[in-house]
Every structure is written in C-alpha cells, then in structure tokens.
Motif scaffolding. Structure first.
Motif, mmCIF file in Angstrom:
data_model
loop_
_atom_site.group_PDB
_atom_site.id
_atom_site.type_symbol
_atom_site.label_atom_id
_atom_site.label_comp_id
_atom_site.label_asym_id
_atom_site.label_seq_id
_atom_site.Cartn_x
_atom_site.Cartn_y
_atom_site.Cartn_z
ATOM 1 N N GLU A 17 0.827 -1.205 0.000
ATOM 2 C CA GLU A 17 0.000 0.000 0.000
ATOM 3 C C GLU A 17 0.863 1.258 0.000
ATOM 4 O O GLU A 17 1.796 1.382 0.790
ATOM 5 N N PRO A 18 0.548 2.199 -0.865
ATOM 6 C CA PRO A 18 1.350 3.419 -0.948
ATOM 7 C C PRO A 18 0.980 4.476 0.092
ATOM 8 O O PRO A 18 1.640 5.492 0.192
ATOM 9 N N ARG A 19 -0.085 4.233 0.884
ATOM 10 C CA ARG A 19 -0.551 5.255 1.817
ATOM 11 C C ARG A 19 0.464 5.578 2.912
ATOM 12 O O ARG A 19 0.411 6.615 3.520
ATOM 13 N N CYS A 20 1.336 4.637 3.193
ATOM 14 C CA CYS A 20 2.282 4.848 4.291
ATOM 15 C C CYS A 20 3.685 4.637 3.767
ATOM 16 O O CYS A 20 4.103 3.504 3.518
ATOM 17 N N GLU A 21 4.399 5.705 3.585
ATOM 18 C CA GLU A 21 5.761 5.603 3.057
ATOM 19 C C GLU A 21 6.666 4.882 4.038
ATOM 20 O O GLU A 21 6.534 5.009 5.244
ATOM 21 N N GLY A 22 7.556 4.101 3.511
ATOM 22 C CA GLY A 22 8.554 3.441 4.347
ATOM 23 C C GLY A 22 8.139 2.109 4.915
ATOM 24 O O GLY A 22 8.889 1.506 5.679
ATOM 25 N N ALA A 23 6.931 1.614 4.593
ATOM 26 C CA ALA A 23 6.523 0.317 5.120
ATOM 27 C C ALA A 23 7.368 -0.799 4.516
ATOM 28 O O ALA A 23 7.522 -1.852 5.109
ATOM 29 N N LEU A 24 7.912 -0.554 3.340
ATOM 30 C CA LEU A 24 8.737 -1.566 2.687
ATOM 31 C C LEU A 24 9.702 -0.859 1.751
ATOM 32 O O LEU A 24 9.335 0.078 1.050
ATOM 33 N N SER A 25 10.918 -1.324 1.751
ATOM 34 C CA SER A 25 11.930 -0.753 0.858
ATOM 35 C C SER A 25 11.470 -0.908 -0.593
ATOM 36 O O SER A 25 10.891 -1.928 -0.959
ATOM 37 N N PRO A 26 11.715 0.095 -1.454
ATOM 38 C CA PRO A 26 11.257 0.031 -2.844
ATOM 39 C C PRO A 26 11.810 -1.156 -3.630
ATOM 40 O O PRO A 26 11.200 -1.597 -4.594
ATOM 41 N N ASP A 27 12.961 -1.677 -3.219
ATOM 42 C CA ASP A 27 13.548 -2.790 -3.965
ATOM 43 C C ASP A 27 13.051 -4.154 -3.477
ATOM 44 O O ASP A 27 13.494 -5.183 -3.965
ATOM 45 N N MET A 28 12.106 -4.173 -2.531
ATOM 46 C CA MET A 28 11.572 -5.433 -2.026
ATOM 47 C C MET A 28 10.230 -5.748 -2.668
ATOM 48 O O MET A 28 9.385 -4.864 -2.814
ATOM 49 N N ASP A 29 10.042 -6.985 -3.044
ATOM 50 C CA ASP A 29 8.775 -7.461 -3.577
ATOM 51 C C ASP A 29 7.837 -7.749 -2.404
ATOM 52 O O ASP A 29 8.196 -8.489 -1.484
ATOM 53 N N ALA A 30 6.637 -7.160 -2.434
ATOM 54 C CA ALA A 30 5.703 -7.288 -1.309
ATOM 55 C C ALA A 30 5.305 -8.737 -1.050
ATOM 56 O O ALA A 30 5.230 -9.173 0.102
ATOM 57 N N ARG A 31 5.059 -9.498 -2.102
ATOM 58 C CA ARG A 31 4.636 -10.901 -1.929
ATOM 59 C C ARG A 31 5.751 -11.719 -1.279
ATOM 60 O O ARG A 31 5.514 -12.504 -0.359
ATOM 61 N N SER A 32 6.973 -11.545 -1.746
ATOM 62 C CA SER A 32 8.107 -12.280 -1.172
ATOM 63 C C SER A 32 8.355 -11.876 0.275
ATOM 64 O O SER A 32 8.631 -12.723 1.133
ATOM 65 N N ALA A 33 8.237 -10.587 0.554
ATOM 66 C CA ALA A 33 8.439 -10.113 1.926
ATOM 67 C C ALA A 33 7.352 -10.653 2.846
ATOM 68 O O ALA A 33 7.634 -11.078 3.977
ATOM 69 N N ALA A 34 6.106 -10.658 2.382
ATOM 70 C CA ALA A 34 5.001 -11.185 3.192
ATOM 71 C C ALA A 34 5.210 -12.667 3.489
ATOM 72 O O ALA A 34 5.019 -13.119 4.624
ATOM 73 N N LEU A 35 5.617 -13.424 2.481
ATOM 74 C CA LEU A 35 5.879 -14.850 2.670
ATOM 75 C C LEU A 35 7.005 -15.063 3.672
ATOM 76 O O LEU A 35 6.890 -15.878 4.594
ATOM 77 N N MET A 36 8.091 -14.298 3.531
ATOM 78 C CA MET A 36 9.227 -14.450 4.432
ATOM 79 C C MET A 36 8.842 -14.104 5.874
ATOM 80 O O MET A 36 9.176 -14.828 6.804
ATOM 81 N N LEU A 37 8.115 -13.011 6.052
ATOM 82 C CA LEU A 37 7.699 -12.607 7.392
ATOM 83 C C LEU A 37 6.773 -13.637 8.024
ATOM 84 O O LEU A 37 6.940 -14.019 9.185
ATOM 85 N N TYR A 38 5.796 -14.102 7.263
ATOM 86 C CA TYR A 38 4.841 -15.084 7.791
ATOM 87 C C TYR A 38 5.560 -16.372 8.181
ATOM 88 O O TYR A 38 5.318 -16.933 9.252
ATOM 89 N N GLN A 39 6.452 -16.827 7.318
ATOM 90 C CA GLN A 39 7.227 -18.037 7.627
ATOM 91 C C GLN A 39 8.066 -17.845 8.888
ATOM 92 O O GLN A 39 8.154 -18.747 9.731
ATOM 93 N N MET A 40 8.684 -16.677 9.011
ATOM 94 C CA MET A 40 9.521 -16.406 10.183
ATOM 95 C C MET A 40 8.679 -16.441 11.459
ATOM 96 O O MET A 40 9.081 -17.043 12.461
ATOM 97 N N TRP A 41 7.499 -15.828 11.428
ATOM 98 C CA TRP A 41 6.662 -15.788 12.619
ATOM 99 C C TRP A 41 6.088 -17.160 12.957
ATOM 100 O O TRP A 41 5.965 -17.518 14.138
#
Length: 196
Positions: free
Chosen positions: A140-164
């Motif tokens: 979501e673009p509403r909040c700047e800085g939630a994710l680095s521009p060079d990170m893919d949101a789907r991959s980051a979500a998968l990695m975070l969920y797996q980690m938790w």
C-alpha cells in the motif's frame, strides 16, 4: 440463527478448543461429543466424518482470522502501523504459550498435512490468503517506508509469515518468548520501524 447452525457452530467451537490443546489425532469424536453435549447421530448429521469436521473447523478458523485482519484495516489507515499492530498482537498471543491462543497453523499443520489431503489443502488456501493480505498491506502506498522500494511485497510477506510461524513453533519448544522477540526485532529492522 437456526438450531441446525447453532449445533454445527457449537460443535466446531468446542472442537477447536479441544484440538488447540491436544491436536487432531489425539482427540476422538467421543471426547468432542461429550464436551459439546451432542449425541453421535447429530454429529454425523453435520459432518460425514472426523476429516470433514477438521476441514470445516479449519475453514472456520481462517474465516475468523481474515475477519480479524479486516478489522485491522478499518482501525489503521497507515499500513506500517497496521503491520506492526498485527505482529505485536501475534507476539502477545503466541508468547503467552496459552493453549487457548495457540495458532492453529502452528498447532495442527505438520500433524494433519501428512494425514489428510483435504485438510492440507484447507491449510494451504488459508495461509495463502493470509500471505496475500499481508502482501497487500506491504504494497500500500498510503504509508511511506513500510517496505523498501527494492523489495517485492509478496516475497516479503511470505518471508515474514514463515519467520513468525517458525518463531511460534520455537516458542512452544522453548516455553519462552525469545524466538518471537527475535522475530519482532527482525521485522522492525526489515520494515524500518520501531516496535510499538
């Protein structure tokens, strides 16, 4: 609500409470029926088998989980705040090592994935839905800085969920919250935010 739905929902709620503590294989229908005070014949009116009951229970769990995530969307306009609240609530609920709050994915997925293909598929569909919603929040673009521009949101979500999920499993093994604390620190670092 019709009595039919009342009884079905009651069986699922009682069953979830018991399965959170003991797992799927260790619990027989007799124990669920006794706790729910429902006769055996009534159970088979709603569910053809224990496996069908398990699938319905997991589907119910993921519907409720998605509703919780939907509530967070209405409470937090900023995706970064929403994400951190989500992870913080995970830290608090799973760190308590309470059976009542145990994540059903952590509690049952490894056990039933090898026993029941239909239940495995419910887990896959449910966890895919959670990851997709997390990816949407990260993108979501509403909040700047939630994710680095060079990170893919789907991959980051998968990695975070797996980690938790992994941290929750280690919490059960260690009987302390150290793995979840590490997951929170890593999440904060990845998202470039401070903990709540």
């Amino acid at each position: 609500m019709a009595k039919h739905e009342d009884t079905r929902e009651h069986l699922l709620a009682v069953g979830e409470s018991i399965l959170r503590g003991k797992g799927f294989s260790a619990v027989g229908l007799a124990e669920i029926l006794k706790a729910a005070e429902v006769p055996k014949g009534s159970f088979y009116h709603y569910f053809p088998s224990k496996e069908h009951f398990g699938c319905a229970l997991l589907e119910r769990y993921f519907v409720n989980y998605q509703l919780h995530m939907q509530v967070l969307e209405t409470q937090y306009d900023c995706s970064g705040e929403r994400l951190m609240h989500y992870w913080h609530s995970w830290l608090m609920s799973q760190g308590a090592c309470s059976q009542a709050n145990q994540c059903m994915v952590v509690k049952l997925s490894a056990e039933v994935a090898d026993l029941s293909e239909p239940m495995r598929l419910v887990f896959k569909l449910g966890t895919d839905g959670v990851i997709e919603r997390l990816a949407k929040w990260l993108d979501e673009p509403r909040c700047e800085g939630a994710l680095s521009p060079d990170m893919d949101a789907r991959s980051a979500a998968l990695m975070l969920y797996q980690m938790w999920l992994g941290a929750s499993l280690l919490t059960k093994i260690r009987q302390d919250g150290s793995a979840l604390e590490t997951a929170m620190q890593t999440t904060c670092h990845l998202l470039g935010v401070k903990d709540l």
